[in-house]
Design a protein around this motif. Structure first.
Motif, mmCIF file in Angstrom:
data_model
loop_
_atom_site.group_PDB
_atom_site.id
_atom_site.type_symbol
_atom_site.label_atom_id
_atom_site.label_comp_id
_atom_site.label_asym_id
_atom_site.label_seq_id
_atom_site.Cartn_x
_atom_site.Cartn_y
_atom_site.Cartn_z
ATOM 1 N N ARG A 172 0.859 -1.185 0.000
ATOM 2 C CA ARG A 172 0.000 0.000 0.000
ATOM 3 C C ARG A 172 0.899 1.241 0.000
ATOM 4 O O ARG A 172 1.762 1.390 0.865
ATOM 5 C CB ARG A 172 -0.923 -0.003 1.213
ATOM 6 C CG ARG A 172 -1.743 1.280 1.383
ATOM 7 C CD ARG A 172 -2.811 1.127 2.449
ATOM 8 N NE ARG A 172 -3.909 0.286 1.982
ATOM 9 C CZ ARG A 172 -4.441 -0.711 2.691
ATOM 10 N NH1 ARG A 172 -3.966 -0.999 3.881
ATOM 11 N NH2 ARG A 172 -5.449 -1.413 2.186
ATOM 12 N N GLY A 174 0.286 5.212 -0.016
ATOM 13 C CA GLY A 174 -0.718 6.254 0.067
ATOM 14 C C GLY A 174 -2.099 5.642 0.054
ATOM 15 O O GLY A 174 -2.423 4.768 0.860
ATOM 16 N N ALA A 175 -2.919 6.070 -0.890
ATOM 17 C CA ALA A 175 -4.290 5.566 -0.984
ATOM 18 C C ALA A 175 -4.434 4.461 -2.018
ATOM 19 O O ALA A 175 -5.552 4.081 -2.373
ATOM 20 C CB ALA A 175 -5.240 6.717 -1.312
ATOM 21 N N LYS A 176 -3.320 3.937 -2.535
ATOM 22 C CA LYS A 176 -3.383 2.918 -3.582
ATOM 23 C C LYS A 176 -2.680 1.640 -3.134
ATOM 24 O O LYS A 176 -1.730 1.671 -2.343
ATOM 25 C CB LYS A 176 -2.741 3.434 -4.876
ATOM 26 C CG LYS A 176 -3.473 4.612 -5.508
ATOM 27 C CD LYS A 176 -2.806 5.028 -6.808
ATOM 28 C CE LYS A 176 -3.558 6.177 -7.472
ATOM 29 N NZ LYS A 176 -2.936 6.579 -8.760
ATOM 30 N N GLU A 177 -3.153 0.541 -3.693
ATOM 31 C CA GLU A 177 -2.563 -0.755 -3.404
ATOM 32 C C GLU A 177 -2.021 -1.373 -4.702
ATOM 33 O O GLU A 177 -2.600 -1.179 -5.767
ATOM 34 C CB GLU A 177 -3.595 -1.708 -2.789
ATOM 35 C CG GLU A 177 -4.058 -1.327 -1.396
ATOM 36 C CD GLU A 177 -5.085 -0.201 -1.402
ATOM 37 O OE1 GLU A 177 -5.150 0.563 -0.417
ATOM 38 O OE2 GLU A 177 -5.830 -0.085 -2.413
ATOM 39 N N GLU A 225 -1.820 -2.518 -10.425
ATOM 40 C CA GLU A 225 -2.524 -1.649 -9.489
ATOM 41 C C GLU A 225 -3.838 -2.320 -9.120
ATOM 42 O O GLU A 225 -4.658 -2.632 -9.988
ATOM 43 C CB GLU A 225 -2.795 -0.273 -10.096
ATOM 44 C CG GLU A 225 -3.487 0.672 -9.121
ATOM 45 C CD GLU A 225 -3.692 2.066 -9.673
ATOM 46 O OE1 GLU A 225 -4.470 2.834 -9.078
ATOM 47 O OE2 GLU A 225 -3.058 2.402 -10.716
ATOM 48 N N ARG A 228 -9.004 -0.297 -5.522
ATOM 49 C CA ARG A 228 -8.782 0.553 -4.356
ATOM 50 C C ARG A 228 -9.328 -0.079 -3.072
ATOM 51 O O ARG A 228 -10.452 -0.563 -3.033
ATOM 52 C CB ARG A 228 -9.438 1.918 -4.589
ATOM 53 C CG ARG A 228 -9.057 3.010 -3.595
ATOM 54 C CD ARG A 228 -7.606 3.445 -3.779
ATOM 55 N NE ARG A 228 -7.324 3.949 -5.115
ATOM 56 C CZ ARG A 228 -7.478 5.227 -5.479
ATOM 57 N NH1 ARG A 228 -7.959 6.109 -4.625
ATOM 58 N NH2 ARG A 228 -7.158 5.607 -6.707
ATOM 59 N N GLY A 229 -8.489 -0.098 -2.063
ATOM 60 C CA GLY A 229 -8.890 -0.648 -0.779
ATOM 61 C C GLY A 229 -8.628 -2.132 -0.613
ATOM 62 O O GLY A 229 -8.917 -2.704 0.443
ATOM 63 N N GLU A 231 -7.066 -5.571 0.333
ATOM 64 C CA GLU A 231 -6.110 -6.106 1.287
ATOM 65 C C GLU A 231 -5.473 -7.352 0.673
ATOM 66 O O GLU A 231 -5.959 -7.876 -0.335
ATOM 67 C CB GLU A 231 -6.806 -6.461 2.602
ATOM 68 C CG GLU A 231 -7.506 -5.290 3.272
ATOM 69 C CD GLU A 231 -6.541 -4.227 3.786
ATOM 70 O OE1 GLU A 231 -5.351 -4.556 3.978
ATOM 71 O OE2 GLU A 231 -6.980 -3.084 4.014
#
Length: 275
Positions: A172, A174-177, A225, A228-229, A231
């Motif tokens: 992860r 920032g806001a990207k995984e 990529e 988003r979000g 796990e």
């Protein structure tokens, strides 16, 4: 294997080690991880730990409790990273406990990791949320040291190993995984395999978009990529399913068709060489 001299360049220095792809990933894209390992009988069957890094960029450490750590994220002194790391490891055992290796200059002729490791034992990667594993468990941690360790952990990219496939790491930023997946195969075969899937619009992993690839130590680390979000648990089943098709594409030796060649050209243009 023949001993290597410091002047020889080795494109794929960890080739032949079962953990090749994980060693490359730990050297380049994983912030904190360890692999327990052992030397072969010729070198004493001694246990030690590969680590991504050590304090102050030490190449190796003979810890106060006698355990030896050897870092993968260290500057290469020669053209053969395997030879350099083997030299650091062997030097660490010659030092008094509590002493780091402070190498300067090129190592002389000597064995490579492939010559000294027990290659039959399992090589299991453990990712870490911080660097407390550097410390001797019996040593009391001062407030100053605790603060330094916490600060180092806070700056790390959150990274976890995917359990369903080999050498793949969720991270992860920032806001990207992202998924970074080291591939212990010939570089061209991997790029061709992804190009075959990309031309079929099949290079996505459960909605994850293929971005490109890192290149290091003679292998490639493709990057996706993720949604988003996501796990790490969210992508494990999809990664295992995707690997079946990718492996077949990598092993396909037929010439690429026109669409696949165009896809390959696009992938090459997005490839980044590390070091």
């Amino acid at each position: 294997m023949a001993k290597n001299t410091s002047s020889e360049f080795v494109l794929r220095p960890f080739e032949g080690i079962p953990a090749e792809a994980d060693l490359v990933a730990m050297r380049e894209v994983v912030p904190a991880a360890t692999i327990s390992a052992r030397t072969n009988a010729e070198y004493g069957s001694r246990e030690f730990t590969f680590t991504t890094s050590l304090p102050e960029q030490w190449p190796a450490l003979h810890r106060a409790d006698g355990h030896v750590f050897v870092a993968l994220q260290t500057l290469a002194g020669s053209g053969d990273v395997s030879r350099d790391i083997a030299a650091n490891l062997l030097e660490a055992w010659e030092l008094e406990p509590g002493t780091p290796v402070l190498r300067s200059g090129l190592p002389g002729e000597g064995p490579r990791l492939q010559d000294i490791l027990d290659l039959e034992q399992p090589f299991e990667v453990h990712t870490h949320d911080g660097f407390d594993y550097w410390l001797d468990p019996s040593v009391e941690v001062s407030a100053e040291l605790r603060s330094a360790l916490d600060e180092a952990a806070e700056s790390m990219i959150d990274t976890k190993k995917v359990s369903t496939v080999d050498s793949a790491y969720w991270c992860r930023m920032g806001a990207k995984e992202f998924l970074r997946w080291a591939m212990p195969y010939d570089e061209d075969a991997v790029i061709n395999g992804i190009a075959r899937l990309h031309a079929q619009r099949a290079s996505s992993i459960d909605g994850a978009k293929f971005l490109g690839a890192f290149r290091s130590c003679g292998i490639v680390i493709p990057v996706w990529e993720l949604v988003r979000g996501s796990e790490v648990e969210d992508i494990e089943a999809a990664a295992a399913e995707f690997w079946t098709g990718l492996k077949a594409a990598i092993e396909n030796t037929e010439p690429l068709d026109a669409n696949e060649r165009r896809a390959r050209a696009g992938i090459i243009s997005r490839q980044i060489t590390l070091r």
